[in-house]
Design a protein around this motif. Structure first.
Motif, PDB file in Angstrom:
ATOM      1  N   SER A  70     -17.965  28.808 -38.332  1.00 24.15           N
ATOM      2  CA  SER A  70     -18.015  29.603 -39.370  1.00 24.15           C
ATOM      3  C   SER A  70     -19.456  29.891 -39.696  1.00 24.15           C
ATOM      4  O   SER A  70     -20.346  28.859 -39.450  1.00 24.15           O
ATOM      5  CB  SER A  70     -17.211  29.255 -40.439  1.00 24.15           C
ATOM      6  OG  SER A  70     -17.403  30.208 -41.678  1.00 24.15           O
ATOM      7  N   ASP A  71     -19.906  30.850 -40.574  1.00 27.03           N
ATOM      8  CA  ASP A  71     -21.069  30.806 -41.298  1.00 27.03           C
ATOM      9  C   ASP A  71     -21.126  30.803 -42.708  1.00 27.03           C
ATOM     10  O   ASP A  71     -22.220  31.271 -43.192  1.00 27.03           O
ATOM     11  CB  ASP A  71     -21.802  32.354 -40.496  1.00 27.03           C
ATOM     12  CG  ASP A  71     -21.254  33.520 -40.849  1.00 27.03           C
ATOM     13  OD1 ASP A  71     -20.138  33.525 -41.368  1.00 27.03           O
ATOM     14  OD2 ASP A  71     -21.643  34.560 -40.568  1.00 27.03           O
ATOM     15  N   SER A  72     -20.000  30.634 -43.223  1.00 28.49           N
ATOM     16  CA  SER A  72     -19.871  31.084 -44.455  1.00 28.49           C
ATOM     17  C   SER A  72     -19.284  29.810 -45.342  1.00 28.49           C
ATOM     18  O   SER A  72     -18.487  29.071 -44.894  1.00 28.49           O
ATOM     19  CB  SER A  72     -18.464  32.319 -44.805  1.00 28.49           C
ATOM     20  OG  SER A  72     -18.485  32.347 -46.267  1.00 28.49           O
ATOM     21  N   PHE A  73     -19.781  29.644 -46.621  1.00 24.65           N
ATOM     22  CA  PHE A  73     -19.473  28.578 -47.365  1.00 24.65           C
ATOM     23  C   PHE A  73     -18.091  28.661 -47.736  1.00 24.65           C
ATOM     24  O   PHE A  73     -17.175  27.800 -48.378  1.00 24.65           O
ATOM     25  CB  PHE A  73     -20.441  28.832 -48.724  1.00 24.65           C
ATOM     26  CG  PHE A  73     -20.147  27.928 -49.516  1.00 24.65           C
ATOM     27  CD1 PHE A  73     -19.966  26.451 -49.898  1.00 24.65           C
ATOM     28  CD2 PHE A  73     -19.244  28.274 -50.893  1.00 24.65           C
ATOM     29  CE1 PHE A  73     -19.597  25.575 -50.787  1.00 24.65           C
ATOM     30  CE2 PHE A  73     -18.786  27.521 -52.013  1.00 24.65           C
ATOM     31  CZ  PHE A  73     -19.013  26.271 -52.019  1.00 24.65           C
ATOM     32  N   TRP A  74     -17.549  29.912 -47.976  1.00 18.81           N
ATOM     33  CA  TRP A  74     -16.216  30.423 -48.428  1.00 18.81           C
ATOM     34  C   TRP A  74     -15.359  29.785 -47.122  1.00 18.81           C
ATOM     35  O   TRP A  74     -14.081  29.581 -47.569  1.00 18.81           O
ATOM     36  CB  TRP A  74     -15.901  31.742 -48.696  1.00 18.81           C
ATOM     37  CG  TRP A  74     -17.056  32.154 -49.603  1.00 18.81           C
ATOM     38  CD1 TRP A  74     -18.161  32.934 -49.531  1.00 18.81           C
ATOM     39  CD2 TRP A  74     -17.106  31.958 -50.920  1.00 18.81           C
ATOM     40  NE1 TRP A  74     -18.608  33.127 -50.818  1.00 18.81           N
ATOM     41  CE2 TRP A  74     -18.056  32.442 -51.873  1.00 18.81           C
ATOM     42  CE3 TRP A  74     -16.007  31.139 -51.745  1.00 18.81           C
ATOM     43  CZ2 TRP A  74     -18.294  32.228 -53.112  1.00 18.81           C
ATOM     44  CZ3 TRP A  74     -16.340  30.974 -52.900  1.00 18.81           C
ATOM     45  CH2 TRP A  74     -17.420  31.364 -53.807  1.00 18.81           C
ATOM     46  N   ASP A  75     -15.553  29.463 -46.190  1.00 18.91           N
ATOM     47  CA  ASP A  75     -14.631  28.941 -45.177  1.00 18.91           C
ATOM     48  C   ASP A  75     -14.624  27.422 -45.116  1.00 18.91           C
ATOM     49  O   ASP A  75     -14.101  26.741 -44.049  1.00 18.91           O
ATOM     50  CB  ASP A  75     -15.223  29.301 -43.611  1.00 18.91           C
ATOM     51  CG  ASP A  75     -14.559  30.954 -43.331  1.00 18.91           C
ATOM     52  OD1 ASP A  75     -13.426  31.150 -44.073  1.00 18.91           O
ATOM     53  OD2 ASP A  75     -15.316  31.458 -42.543  1.00 18.91           O
ATOM     54  N   LEU A  76     -15.077  26.822 -46.122  1.00 20.77           N
ATOM     55  CA  LEU A  76     -15.016  25.280 -46.074  1.00 20.77           C
ATOM     56  C   LEU A  76     -13.629  24.658 -46.042  1.00 20.77           C
ATOM     57  O   LEU A  76     -13.467  23.589 -45.281  1.00 20.77           O
ATOM     58  CB  LEU A  76     -15.681  24.915 -47.511  1.00 20.77           C
ATOM     59  CG  LEU A  76     -15.992  23.415 -47.662  1.00 20.77           C
ATOM     60  CD1 LEU A  76     -16.815  22.853 -46.396  1.00 20.77           C
ATOM     61  CD2 LEU A  76     -16.765  22.994 -48.888  1.00 20.77           C
ATOM     62  N   VAL A  87     -21.035  24.889 -37.874  1.00 18.01           N
ATOM     63  CA  VAL A  87     -21.669  26.149 -38.605  1.00 18.01           C
ATOM     64  C   VAL A  87     -22.693  26.734 -37.806  1.00 18.01           C
ATOM     65  O   VAL A  87     -23.564  26.075 -37.112  1.00 18.01           O
ATOM     66  CB  VAL A  87     -22.122  25.680 -40.062  1.00 18.01           C
ATOM     67  CG1 VAL A  87     -21.024  25.248 -40.992  1.00 18.01           C
ATOM     68  CG2 VAL A  87     -23.108  24.489 -39.926  1.00 18.01           C
ATOM     69  N   PRO A  90     -25.619  29.171 -41.148  1.00 21.46           N
ATOM     70  CA  PRO A  90     -24.714  29.186 -42.216  1.00 21.46           C
ATOM     71  C   PRO A  90     -25.498  29.571 -43.444  1.00 21.46           C
ATOM     72  O   PRO A  90     -26.764  29.831 -43.661  1.00 21.46           O
ATOM     73  CB  PRO A  90     -24.652  27.653 -42.434  1.00 21.46           C
ATOM     74  CG  PRO A  90     -25.713  27.071 -41.831  1.00 21.46           C
ATOM     75  CD  PRO A  90     -26.147  28.023 -40.696  1.00 21.46           C
ATOM     76  N   ASP A  91     -24.692  29.952 -44.683  1.00 19.43           N
ATOM     77  CA  ASP A  91     -25.264  30.208 -45.756  1.00 19.43           C
ATOM     78  C   ASP A  91     -25.974  29.471 -46.407  1.00 19.43           C
ATOM     79  O   ASP A  91     -25.802  28.128 -45.939  1.00 19.43           O
ATOM     80  CB  ASP A  91     -24.044  30.530 -46.852  1.00 19.43           C
ATOM     81  CG  ASP A  91     -22.996  31.850 -46.596  1.00 19.43           C
ATOM     82  OD1 ASP A  91     -23.448  32.593 -45.590  1.00 19.43           O
ATOM     83  OD2 ASP A  91     -21.852  31.626 -46.779  1.00 19.43           O
ATOM     84  N   ARG A  92     -26.920  29.519 -47.307  1.00 18.98           N
ATOM     85  CA  ARG A  92     -27.565  28.475 -47.656  1.00 18.98           C
ATOM     86  C   ARG A  92     -26.975  27.555 -48.731  1.00 18.98           C
ATOM     87  O   ARG A  92     -26.928  26.454 -48.910  1.00 18.98           O
ATOM     88  CB  ARG A  92     -28.970  28.947 -48.827  1.00 18.98           C
ATOM     89  CG  ARG A  92     -30.070  29.430 -47.904  1.00 18.98           C
ATOM     90  CD  ARG A  92     -31.050  29.642 -49.165  1.00 18.98           C
ATOM     91  NE  ARG A  92     -32.411  29.779 -48.693  1.00 18.98           N
ATOM     92  CZ  ARG A  92     -33.051  28.794 -48.666  1.00 18.98           C
ATOM     93  NH1 ARG A  92     -32.692  27.704 -48.022  1.00 18.98           N
ATOM     94  NH2 ARG A  92     -34.606  28.943 -47.998  1.00 18.98           N
TER      95      ARG A  92
END
Length: 92
Positions: A70-76, A87, A90-92
């Protein structure tokens, strides 16, 4: 398995091209003329985590057999459901 919050019509085409039989994506509704009119359901990180648990159970696997990208924090939640999380940009 492909799990994406991209539109299902795109994910389906990619899954078919890659010969991937299991996939889930964000669902869009279309109007009477076949035009996209609204989002019916966004496949989010929590939904993806549930799908990971379902496929693990269905195939009789353990978490260690699952790699999530994933590349998104929302996919944690999704990343935590897998045995290995990777990742990509990734998002910051």
């Amino acid at each position: 398995m492909i799990l994406s919050n991209s539109p299902s019509f795109l994910v389906k085409a990619i899954a078919e091209r890659l010969n991937v039989s299991e996939w889930k994506a964000t669902e869009y509704e279309v109007d009477k003329d076949g035009r996209l009119c609204h989002i019916a359901h966004v496949l989010n990180g929590k939904d993806k985590a549930g799908q990971v648990r379902n496929i693990i159970r269905k195939l009789g696997l353990t978490r260690k057999h699952v790699i999530a990208y994933s590349d998104s924090f929302w996919d944690l939640p999704f990343l935590k459901a897998a045995g290995q999380a990777i990742v990509v940009n990734p998002d910051r």
